[in-house]
Design a protein around this motif. Structure first.
Motif, PDB file in Angstrom:
ATOM      1  N   SER A  25       8.385  42.032  63.192  1.00  0.00           N
ATOM      2  CA  SER A  25       7.962  41.643  61.845  1.00  0.00           C
ATOM      3  C   SER A  25       6.502  41.183  61.840  1.00  0.00           C
ATOM      4  O   SER A  25       5.926  40.964  60.786  1.00  0.00           O
ATOM      5  CB  SER A  25       8.865  40.536  61.296  1.00  0.00           C
ATOM      6  OG  SER A  25       8.582  39.304  61.915  1.00  0.00           O
TER       7      SER A  25
ATOM      8  N   GLU B  58      14.410  38.800  63.205  1.00  0.00           N
ATOM      9  CA  GLU B  58      13.568  39.763  62.504  1.00  0.00           C
ATOM     10  C   GLU B  58      13.717  41.153  63.137  1.00  0.00           C
ATOM     11  O   GLU B  58      14.032  42.124  62.457  1.00  0.00           O
ATOM     12  CB  GLU B  58      12.099  39.314  62.535  1.00  0.00           C
ATOM     13  CG  GLU B  58      11.778  38.174  61.577  1.00  0.00           C
ATOM     14  CD  GLU B  58      12.103  36.798  62.136  1.00  0.00           C
ATOM     15  OE1 GLU B  58      12.660  36.721  63.250  1.00  0.00           O
ATOM     16  OE2 GLU B  58      11.801  35.790  61.462  1.00  0.00           O
TER      17      GLU B  58
ATOM     18  N   ALA C  53      17.337  42.821  62.932  1.00  0.00           N
ATOM     19  CA  ALA C  53      17.807  43.416  61.681  1.00  0.00           C
ATOM     20  C   ALA C  53      17.561  44.922  61.639  1.00  0.00           C
ATOM     21  O   ALA C  53      18.311  45.673  61.004  1.00  0.00           O
ATOM     22  CB  ALA C  53      17.118  42.742  60.497  1.00  0.00           C
ATOM     23  N   LEU C  54      16.529  45.388  62.328  1.00  0.00           N
ATOM     24  CA  LEU C  54      16.227  46.815  62.303  1.00  0.00           C
ATOM     25  C   LEU C  54      17.309  47.648  62.993  1.00  0.00           C
ATOM     26  O   LEU C  54      17.477  48.831  62.697  1.00  0.00           O
ATOM     27  CB  LEU C  54      14.874  47.072  62.977  1.00  0.00           C
ATOM     28  CG  LEU C  54      13.659  46.541  62.213  1.00  0.00           C
ATOM     29  CD1 LEU C  54      12.420  46.612  63.079  1.00  0.00           C
ATOM     30  CD2 LEU C  54      13.449  47.331  60.931  1.00  0.00           C
TER      31      LEU C  54
ATOM     32  N   SER D  12       9.326  47.048  54.244  1.00  0.00           N
ATOM     33  CA  SER D  12      10.497  46.895  55.108  1.00  0.00           C
ATOM     34  C   SER D  12      10.325  45.693  56.043  1.00  0.00           C
ATOM     35  O   SER D  12      11.282  45.004  56.377  1.00  0.00           O
ATOM     36  CB  SER D  12      10.757  48.174  55.902  1.00  0.00           C
ATOM     37  OG  SER D  12       9.638  48.515  56.675  1.00  0.00           O
TER      38      SER D  12
ATOM     39  N   ILE E  12      13.111  42.452  56.588  1.00  0.00           N
ATOM     40  CA  ILE E  12      13.696  41.831  57.789  1.00  0.00           C
ATOM     41  C   ILE E  12      13.315  40.345  57.885  1.00  0.00           C
ATOM     42  O   ILE E  12      14.078  39.545  58.393  1.00  0.00           O
ATOM     43  CB  ILE E  12      13.340  42.608  59.089  1.00  0.00           C
ATOM     44  CG1 ILE E  12      11.842  42.644  59.364  1.00  0.00           C
ATOM     45  CG2 ILE E  12      13.905  44.016  59.027  1.00  0.00           C
ATOM     46  CD1 ILE E  12      11.464  43.361  60.669  1.00  0.00           C
TER      47      ILE E  12
ATOM     48  N   SER F   6      16.137  37.329  57.770  1.00  0.00           N
ATOM     49  CA  SER F   6      16.140  36.325  58.835  1.00  0.00           C
ATOM     50  C   SER F   6      16.124  34.923  58.261  1.00  0.00           C
ATOM     51  O   SER F   6      16.810  34.023  58.764  1.00  0.00           O
ATOM     52  CB  SER F   6      14.929  36.515  59.750  1.00  0.00           C
ATOM     53  OG  SER F   6      14.893  37.832  60.234  1.00  0.00           O
TER      54      SER F   6
END
Lengths: 265, 361
Positions: A146, B136, B139-140, B180, B184, B188
């Motif tokens: 992220s 984070e 989640a992908l 995207s 995530i 989180s």
């Protein structure tokens, strides 16, 4: 009073840790440097869908991609100029169907792309003697997808979200077919563990002169004939996280053999 | 003098805060804007301290956005399943199925859906073998996996951008709006607020008015303390470590090493067959058990620890509790007491809390 002193001491420490980051990044200045990562196979120009022979094995690639990151130019006096946010996806690839494709929308296809050039901007004028760069993504960013910097993205198929459930980036990916003359196998040589992150330092054959008025460039050869050097690709045509030892060998090839400086102008 | 000194101290403290802030600011990818309300996790007093994620600071708006996404079927490729399809609140965010087929491909998974609670303390890897370092990145995995939600992240962005309410909410929480990467982050944030710490055990532990455990529950607690807590440690009832608890004797490399557990992440032979310790909290509502859901009931789990442990080079030494032999001997009374105590770890408030339930219903 003791407390006060320790507070001052602590803030001094904080200052140091703050300024430390800045020492490495000196981006005041005018010059630009074009860095070309020229893919080759031995002494031939690299191309997709073309046969290349090496040690009795015929390689035919349909994809060559890697993350080039953390580029640093080292001045004649040894000062390091770190290019901030330098995460670049270098590639020569045909169309790629991205992971998670489940319909016919055009966004699910990554188009055929060839990308060999990176422009390094705001380089302080002066003379430079060497270049450092890394192949792959450093642990901070590799462990947390992220976090954003440079060209880092989850949307281009160079992340690894289902591969062994190691949610991280794919550092390098060379794919196609290999043949020993009798059998042909699909080949996919990938790296991506934190241990596969490698930094390469290359001395320049002559001084790189950066100034506001003239363009400067470095051409680095990326030799694909060295990627699988020392690896029996007919036995191990697919190298991924389930083959960590072979993967480490591929990563070492990138670190020590694949890249050489071709020219400086 | 004292007053002056105090003044100096306060001034120094403000100065220090200023320095710390300006430092942090450079590193933070998201600054908290004025429309956002920073949130500090409500940590139960009997719990250990929690780590803050400065790269993804919790905000009221971010948590609520994450909650909406968690329950939204648009997150899947076929727009039929959401995170909650396999993580049901009434089952402490597990799914009650060994290996679910609810995914887009209709194929059974090779892993049992884990519970989701107290994830703010799960700082030692996620998934059963710890292949993700944070929520984070994690989640992908399910979002894009062909056998799970099978979503194309480009399509996901398009779908969310077509919804004005999401566009507005993303815009408030994240500088760069619907992306995207922000999906995530929001997911989180929501997941870090899923704290289960209001069970009967917690009330007893915190000496809350009227809270008590029965004689059998207390016996069970003592048994768990002496026989199980080396792994199911502390108030979280997990050490967040990886152990081989002897459910298999061999660990072949089929299915990309799925049975090899932690080994396929660390490549350390000592980690062969090790899987993450699940919490004992809410355990009676989260059957079936183990990384592949092979044990249907808590009785089967106790049978395993008592007499079913298989020996291999990495079988945990903590399981040798039978005069040097493998196994944890238990009398019938002790088993009943353990199960009674495990019942006190069911957090009814958590599994019915409207603040974390489906906001679309």
């Amino acid at each position: 009073m003791k407390k006060l002193l320790s507070i001052i001491g602590l803030s001094a420490l904080l200052f140091t840790s703050c300024s430390k980051d800045k020492d490495a990044v000196t981006l005041q200045g005018e010059g630009k440097v074009t860095l070309t990562m020229d893919a080759v196979f031995g002494n031939q120009d690299f191309a997709l869908n073309k046969d290349f022979k090496s040690s009795g094995i015929t390689y035919n690639f349909n994809k060559f991609r890697y993350w080039l990151s953390n580029v640093v130019l080292v001045s004649a006096t040894g000062q390091e100029v770190k290019i901030s946010g330098s995460y670049y996806l270098m590639e020569e690839t045909g169309e790629i169907k991205l992971t998670g494709v489940n319909n016919d929308l055009p966004t699910t296809i990554y188009p055929a792309t060839k990308r060999e050039n990176v422009v390094l901007k705001e380089i302080p004028a002066g003379n430079y003697k060497s270049i450092k760069f890394s192949v792959g993504i450093d642990q901070k960013y590799n462990d947390n997808m992220s976090l954003q910097s440079g060209e880092l993205s989850q949307l281009n198929g160079m992340t690894n979200v289902s591969w062994m459930w190691l949610t991280s980036y794919i550092f390098t990916s060379a794919a196609g077919k290999v043949s020993d003359g009798t059998t042909t196998k699909n080949m996919l040589l990938e790296t991506g563990l934190n241990a596969n992150y490698k930094t390469i330092a290359l001395d320049l054959p002559k001084s790189l002169n950066v100034s506001a008025s003239e363009s400067a460039s470095i051409v680095v050869n990326a030799d694909l004939s060295k990627v699988a050097d020392g690896i029996d690709v007919m036995t191990n045509p697919v190298v991924g996280a389930s083959k960590a030892t072979v993967m480490a060998a591929v990563a070492n090839n990138y670190a020590t053999k694949v890249f050489t400086v071709k020219s400086v102008n | 003098m004292i007053g002056k000194c105090a003044f100096l101290r306060i001034a120094a403290l403000f100065f220090l805060l200023g320095v710390a802030f300006s430092c942090k600011k450079e590193n933070m990818s998201e600054e908290i804007s004025q429309a956002l309300h920073a949130v500090k996790l409500q940590v139960p007093v009997n719990f250990p301290p929690v780590m803050e994620h400065v790269e993804n600071p919790l905000t009221k708006e971010g948590i609520e956005l994450g909650r909406m996404l968690f329950y939204d079927v648009r997150l899947s490729g076929n727009n039929k399943i959401s995170c909650a399809s396999c993580h049901r609140q009434d089952l402490a965010f597990s799914d009650g199925t060994a290996l679910t087929k609810v995914g887009v491909s209709d194929r059974a998974l090779t892993r049992h859906a884990p519970v989701l609670f107290n994830l703010a303390w799960a700082e030692n890897g996620l998934f059963w073998d710890g292949g993700s370092k944070n929520l984070e990145s994690q989640a992908l995995g399910p979002l894009t996996s062909a056998d799970e939600m099978f979503q194309d992240l480009n399509v996901l962005e398009q779908e969310l951008k077509a919804d004005p309410d999401y566009v507005k909410r993303f815009g408030i929480v994240f500088k760069d709006g619907v992306r995207s990467v922000n999906v995530i982050k929001a997911l989180s944030q929501f997941q870090r607020t899923l704290i289960s710490g209001t069970s009967k055990y917690d009330q007893y532990k915190r000496s809350e008015p009227g809270a008590s455990l029965t004689e059998s529950e207390l016996l069970g607690m003592n048994l768990v303390n002496t026989k199980c807590k080396a792994c199911h440690r502390g108030e979280l009832f997990t050490d967040n470590e990886y152990h081989n608890n002897g459910i298999d004797a061999t660990f072949n490399d089929d299915h990309e090493g799925i049975y090899q557990g932690r080994f396929r992440v660390t490549f350390n032979p000592l980690d062969l067959g090790k899987f993450k310790t699940p919490s004992l909290r809410n355990v009676l509502v989260t059957a079936p058990y183990m990384h592949d859901g092979r044990f249907k009931t808590i009785d089967e789990v106790l049978d395993h620890y008592q007499s079913g442990i298989k020996i291999s080079p990495t079988t945990d030494q903590l399981l040798y509790q039978n005069q040097g032999q493998v196994g944890i001997p238990l009398t019938q009374k002790e088993r009943q007491a353990i199960i009674a105590f495990l019942g006190t770890l069911t957090d009814h408030e958590f599994i019915t809390n409207k603040k974390i339930s489906n906001p679309h219903e």
